[in-house]
Design an enzyme around this catalytic site. Structure first.
Site, PDB file in Angstrom:
ATOM      1  N   ASP A 139       0.806  -1.207   0.000  1.00 12.95           N
ATOM      2  CA  ASP A 139       0.000   0.000   0.000  1.00 12.95           C
ATOM      3  C   ASP A 139       0.851   1.273   0.000  1.00 12.95           C
ATOM      4  O   ASP A 139       0.598   2.195  -0.786  1.00 12.95           O
ATOM      5  CB  ASP A 139      -0.924  -0.010   1.225  1.00 12.95           C
ATOM      6  N   ALA A 167      -4.930   2.275  -0.790  1.00 14.41           N
ATOM      7  CA  ALA A 167      -4.659   1.550  -2.034  1.00 14.41           C
ATOM      8  C   ALA A 167      -5.131   0.102  -1.933  1.00 14.41           C
ATOM      9  O   ALA A 167      -5.747  -0.433  -2.865  1.00 14.41           O
ATOM     10  CB  ALA A 167      -3.172   1.610  -2.367  1.00 14.41           C
ATOM     11  N   ASP A 168      -4.851  -0.539  -0.820  1.00 13.46           N
ATOM     12  CA  ASP A 168      -5.309  -1.914  -0.620  1.00 13.46           C
ATOM     13  C   ASP A 168      -6.830  -2.006  -0.708  1.00 13.46           C
ATOM     14  O   ASP A 168      -7.390  -2.898  -1.358  1.00 13.46           O
ATOM     15  CB  ASP A 168      -4.860  -2.426   0.748  1.00 13.46           C
ATOM     16  N   LYS A 169      -7.515  -1.086  -0.045  1.00 13.84           N
ATOM     17  CA  LYS A 169      -8.967  -1.193   0.054  1.00 13.84           C
ATOM     18  C   LYS A 169      -9.655  -0.813  -1.257  1.00 13.84           C
ATOM     19  O   LYS A 169     -10.615  -1.477  -1.678  1.00 13.84           O
ATOM     20  CB  LYS A 169      -9.475  -0.347   1.222  1.00 13.84           C
ATOM     21  N   GLY A 172      -9.132  -3.623  -3.547  1.00  7.47           N
ATOM     22  CA  GLY A 172      -9.997  -4.739  -3.168  1.00  7.47           C
ATOM     23  C   GLY A 172     -11.421  -4.546  -3.654  1.00  7.47           C
ATOM     24  O   GLY A 172     -12.058  -5.479  -4.156  1.00  7.47           O
TER      25      GLY A 172
END
Length: 406
Positions: A139, A167-169, A172
């Site tokens: 991230d 960024a991860d979320k 996702g």
């Protein structure tokens, strides 16, 4: 399971947050998510506080309602077991780098040869189609490369990351909608397909929603930045006893505010700030003047006035305070689920469906807790699909599955 994905089986080879957040939502929406882990488990099991070793809070939240199967994919036995899972999957999703998943024998062509109708989702740091392919990514790295850290510098004067793994979320959620679109296509045509979602391209697109701005045009009409969001005075306003968040934005809100409050600077700036277009051109000046005015009353007084005038405003809350927020409590966002470690109060499903509501499917699994059960189910289903000939009578296939060929 009662959600809109009830009956969908997901074979999940993702780890940390991007992929698990995607599949956590699938589990909440009714899918049977089989989380395939290596013998040491998903690294997210160990990254934060938790009620037991390998059960960190982050892991428990994004892996709730799933079943954990431990397979050592460097062994023939592990790969054979995974092929059995693949044969019964609606979705196969992984977050390995392209070379690694191909080396194991589970690239798209390999999986499609076993199950041609599968939706196969790749979760990468960078797309395989560019020069950064197969580079590792987390991230923080993607926040920096996609412009998040630079925009933070414009706003605060310091190059920083956001205080959330954005960024991860976002990646996702993107993986979720991409997978759902592919499932929708399969529902209409029967065709499976391969899907690729990368953190870098996702965040570049996400950041440029507003920041592309004048740079989109030929010739460019300005830099790639949306001025309002990087104005130095864009922040919660200090009040007499705390802070308040408010956006006095459109012309209706602006007129209601100045007519009621009559700030002293309106005599000088009234005509210059009369329209949204005018205010947008000098947004930081406007923010600074509002800040002077809001120091004159308490937070509660301002919130009461803004709600009366229907101007968007809110108090500043910590993440801890969200657990006691009366609105979130009233709409039932939080769901308490029993676990081997006691009750867990999850932030639950934020969407509402009139016919197929989702819910927190259960606690997160201990490492490998469901290996024997899941593999036994796969074996039993495989046997039923092959059919058992007894006196020239073939057993009926499982409900919802086509009969096996002769």
């Amino acid at each position: 399971m009662t959600g809109p994905l009830a009956g969908i089986r997901v074979v999940d080879l993702t780890a940390v947050v991007m992929g698990p957040y995607c599949t956590q939502i699938m589990a909440d929406m009714g899918a049977d998510v089989v989380k395939v882990e290596p013998p040491d488990g998903d690294n997210a099991r160990y990254i934060s506080v938790g009620p037991a070793p390998g059960m960190s809070g982050v892991f428990v939240n994004v892996n709730r309602g799933k079943r954990s199967v431990v397979l050592d994919l460097v062994t023939d036995e592990g790969r054979a077991a995974l092929r059995g899972l693949v044969a019964e999957a609606d979705v196969f999703i992984h977050s390995m780098r392209a070379r690694a998943i191909a080396k194991l024998g589970f690239g798209y062509d390999d999986v499609a040869a076993i199950n041609p109708n599968v939706v196969y989702t790749n979760c990468y740091g960078y797309s395989r189609r560019g020069p950064e392919a197969d580079r590792p990514a987390y991230d923080d790295v993607i926040q920096a490369q996609s412009g998040v850290a630079a925009v933070q510098q414009m706003l605060t004067g310091e190059t920083t990351y956001m205080g959330t793994i954005v960024a991860d979320k976002v990646a996702g959620l993107t993986a979720l909608y991409a997978t759902m679109m592919a499932l929708f296509h399969r529902e209409r045509t029967g065709e499976g397909q391969e899907v690729e979602v990368s953190m870098y391209e996702t965040m570049a697109s996400f950041m440029l929603v507003e920041h592309a701005n004048g740079a989109m045009f030929t010739p460019p009409l300005g830099p790639a930045v949306y001025p309002r969001t990087v104005a130095r005075n864009r922040k919660p306003y200090p009040t007499k006893d705390g802070h308040v968040a408010v956006l006095i934005y459109n012309d209706k809100h602006w007129k209601a505010f100045v007519d009621r409050v009559r700030p002293p600077w309106i005599a000088q700036y009234g005509e210059a700030f009369a329209t949204l277009e005018q205010r947008a051109k000098q947004i930081d000046v406007m923010y600074a003047l509002i800040a002077e005015t809001l120091l004159q009353r308490t937070t509660a007084e301002w919130l009461e006035l803004f709600r009366e005038l229907e101007i968007p405003a809110a108090p500043i809350q910590t993440p801890d305070e969200l657990f006691d927020d009366p609105h979130l409590e009233a709409v039932g966002l939080f769901e308490t689920v029993d676990s081997p470690y006691g009750p867990i109060r999850f932030p639950g499903v934020p969407t509402w469906f009139s016919r197929t509501p989702g819910h927190v499917a259960g606690p997160a699994p201990e490492l490998g807790a469901d290996t024997a059960e899941v593999l036994a189910e796969v074996e039993a289903l495989s046997e039923r699909q092959r059919g058992t000939v007894v006196g020239n009578v073939r057993d009926a296939p499982p409900e919802g599955r086509p009969a096996a060929g002769p």
